[in-house]
Design a protein around this motif. Structure first.
Motif, PDB file in Angstrom:
ATOM      1  N   HIS A  63      30.339   8.387  62.157  1.00 61.41           N
ATOM      2  CA  HIS A  63      30.029   7.323  60.807  1.00 61.41           C
ATOM      3  C   HIS A  63      30.778   8.269  59.561  1.00 61.41           C
ATOM      4  CE1 HIS A  63      27.222   4.955  58.214  1.00 61.41           C
ATOM      5  NE2 HIS A  63      27.071   6.726  57.278  1.00 61.41           N
ATOM      6  N   ILE A  64      30.582   9.453  59.976  1.00 55.54           N
ATOM      7  CA  ILE A  64      31.878   9.671  58.760  1.00 55.54           C
ATOM      8  C   ILE A  64      33.372   9.114  58.789  1.00 55.54           C
ATOM      9  CG2 ILE A  64      32.467  12.288  57.649  1.00 55.54           C
ATOM     10  CD1 ILE A  64      29.782  13.303  58.140  1.00 55.54           C
ATOM     11  N   ASN A  65      33.877   9.428  59.794  1.00 53.54           N
ATOM     12  CA  ASN A  65      35.246   8.516  59.842  1.00 53.54           C
ATOM     13  C   ASN A  65      35.430   7.604  59.682  1.00 53.54           C
ATOM     14  OD1 ASN A  65      38.079   8.335  60.927  1.00 53.54           O
ATOM     15  ND2 ASN A  65      36.847   7.369  62.691  1.00 53.54           N
ATOM     16  N   ASP A  66      33.817   6.825  59.989  1.00 52.83           N
ATOM     17  CA  ASP A  66      34.104   4.714  59.152  1.00 52.83           C
ATOM     18  C   ASP A  66      33.993   4.693  58.127  1.00 52.83           C
ATOM     19  OD1 ASP A  66      34.465   4.702  61.870  1.00 52.83           O
ATOM     20  OD2 ASP A  66      32.266   4.514  62.501  1.00 52.83           O
ATOM     21  N   ILE A  67      33.215   5.288  57.169  1.00 56.71           N
ATOM     22  CA  ILE A  67      32.970   5.260  56.225  1.00 56.71           C
ATOM     23  C   ILE A  67      33.525   5.750  55.113  1.00 56.71           C
ATOM     24  CG2 ILE A  67      29.981   5.138  56.213  1.00 56.71           C
ATOM     25  CD1 ILE A  67      29.978   8.223  55.238  1.00 56.71           C
ATOM     26  N   LYS A 117      37.696   3.670  55.463  1.00 54.77           N
ATOM     27  CA  LYS A 117      36.404   2.124  54.699  1.00 54.77           C
ATOM     28  C   LYS A 117      37.469   2.374  52.700  1.00 54.77           C
ATOM     29  CE  LYS A 117      32.655  -0.719  53.959  1.00 54.77           C
ATOM     30  NZ  LYS A 117      31.073  -0.621  54.303  1.00 54.77           N
ATOM     31  N   VAL A 118      36.857   3.595  52.850  1.00 56.22           N
ATOM     32  CA  VAL A 118      36.974   3.765  51.610  1.00 56.22           C
ATOM     33  C   VAL A 118      38.750   3.666  51.309  1.00 56.22           C
ATOM     34  CG1 VAL A 118      36.785   5.019  49.119  1.00 56.22           C
ATOM     35  CG2 VAL A 118      35.147   4.307  50.888  1.00 56.22           C
ATOM     36  N   MET A 119      39.139   4.821  52.411  1.00 53.62           N
ATOM     37  CA  MET A 119      40.446   4.823  51.821  1.00 53.62           C
ATOM     38  C   MET A 119      41.139   3.645  52.336  1.00 53.62           C
ATOM     39  SD  MET A 119      40.569   8.075  54.885  1.00 53.62           S
ATOM     40  CE  MET A 119      42.467   8.103  55.510  1.00 53.62           C
ATOM     41  N   ALA A 120      41.008   2.298  52.769  1.00 56.52           N
ATOM     42  CA  ALA A 120      41.704   1.214  53.263  1.00 56.52           C
ATOM     43  C   ALA A 120      41.360   0.704  51.397  1.00 56.52           C
ATOM     44  CB  ALA A 120      41.303   0.558  54.198  1.00 56.52           C
ATOM     45  N   THR A 121      41.301   1.579  50.191  1.00 57.02           N
ATOM     46  CA  THR A 121      41.069   0.388  49.404  1.00 57.02           C
ATOM     47  C   THR A 121      41.477   1.198  48.309  1.00 57.02           C
ATOM     48  OG1 THR A 121      38.744   1.289  48.663  1.00 57.02           O
ATOM     49  CG2 THR A 121      38.435  -0.491  49.964  1.00 57.02           C
ATOM     50  N   LEU A 165      43.769   2.018  57.068  1.00 55.23           N
ATOM     51  CA  LEU A 165      43.760   1.236  57.843  1.00 55.23           C
ATOM     52  C   LEU A 165      44.627   1.098  59.242  1.00 55.23           C
ATOM     53  CD1 LEU A 165      45.793  -1.055  55.078  1.00 55.23           C
ATOM     54  CD2 LEU A 165      43.369  -1.371  55.750  1.00 55.23           C
ATOM     55  N   ASN A 166      44.719   2.319  59.521  1.00 54.02           N
ATOM     56  CA  ASN A 166      45.214   2.946  60.866  1.00 54.02           C
ATOM     57  C   ASN A 166      44.379   2.771  62.350  1.00 54.02           C
ATOM     58  OD1 ASN A 166      46.533   3.932  62.863  1.00 54.02           O
ATOM     59  ND2 ASN A 166      47.353   5.170  62.335  1.00 54.02           N
ATOM     60  N   PRO A 167      44.039   1.828  62.999  1.00 52.57           N
ATOM     61  CA  PRO A 167      42.890   2.260  64.050  1.00 52.57           C
ATOM     62  C   PRO A 167      42.515   3.295  64.707  1.00 52.57           C
ATOM     63  CG  PRO A 167      44.546   0.329  63.798  1.00 52.57           C
ATOM     64  CD  PRO A 167      44.587   1.110  62.475  1.00 52.57           C
TER      65      PRO A 167
END
Ligand SMILES: Cc1cc2nc3c(=O)[nH]c(=O)nc-3n(C[C@H](O)[C@H](O)[C@H](O)COP(=O)(O)O)c2cc1C
Length: 184
Positions: free
Chosen positions: A59-63, A66-70, A81-83
């Motif tokens: 979850h910490i990775n995901d959130i 999500k912010v880094m991608a913006t 953005l790198n999956p």
């Protein structure tokens, strides 16, 4: 060279981990090294949130991603953005170091605690890496509380721990020695 200096010089950021969990007694020794860090007027303003639940680490990775991608900074945005990029490197233990908001030198004190713990981990041959990226996730309103950061504390720093999947060459990355001015 004495053992402490050897350990300081041999610590490297580790980005490949074995899936097995580190031993509780090793974890406790590492945390104790954090507790022994210096702090402004001995305030000891830290709180250590140890996360060993894979779902919470994911979850910490995901959130965070999500912010880094913006963000505007391209290399951070690209990492977000790198999956295939896992900011936690699938390490089995993640520690959030939070500091009391009402203490003057809280952030610096927590920084001292982190470095003590990274050195302690290396002394036990346990890998670690500081995760600046993980702080992005806490920018989302309510996430710190949801993850379990106590009220009145700010989650300043995050790092992971685990047994090393690969050893780093001590010479990589190199250090710049041209950083000292002597005034004598
Ligand atoms: C404040 C801070 C934030 C960092 N954030 C990250 C990170 O998000 N991801 C990562 O892989 N490494 C991160 N690092 C590790 C640095 O890249 C690493 O310490 C540096 O390249 C020197 O390499 P070494 O730790 O192997 O000596 C961070 C280090 C610091 C001190």
């Amino acid at each position: 060279m004495n053992e402490v200096l050897k350990v300081i010089k041999s610590r490297r950021s580790v980005r490949k981990y074995k899936p097995e969990q580190i031993k509780q007694e090793e974890l406790e020794m590492i945390i104790e090294a954090g507790i022994y860090a210096p702090s402004g007027h001995n305030s000891q303003p830290w709180r250590f949130t140890v996360i060993q639940d894979r779902k919470v680490i994911e979850h910490i990775n995901d959130i965070s991603k999500k912010v880094m991608a913006t963000v505007e900074i391209e290399w951070i945005r690209n990492a977000g953005l790198n999956p295939d990029y896992d900011i936690t490197y699938k390490a089995p233990t993640l520690i959030i170091v939070s500091g009391r908001r009402d203490e003057m030198s809280s952030q610096v004190d927590c920084c001292c605690a982190v470095e003590n713990m990274l050195i302690a981990a290396e002394s036990l041959n346990i890998g670690s890496v500081w995760l600046g990226f993980a702080s992005f996730g806490f920018k989302i309103e309510g996430e710190a509380e949801k993850i379990g950061i106590p009220k009145g504390y700010e989650p300043y720093y995050v790092f992971v721990l685990g047994y090393k999947e690969e050893e780093y060459q001590p010479s990589v990355p190199s250090r710049n020695y041209n950083v000292v001015d002597y005034i004598r």
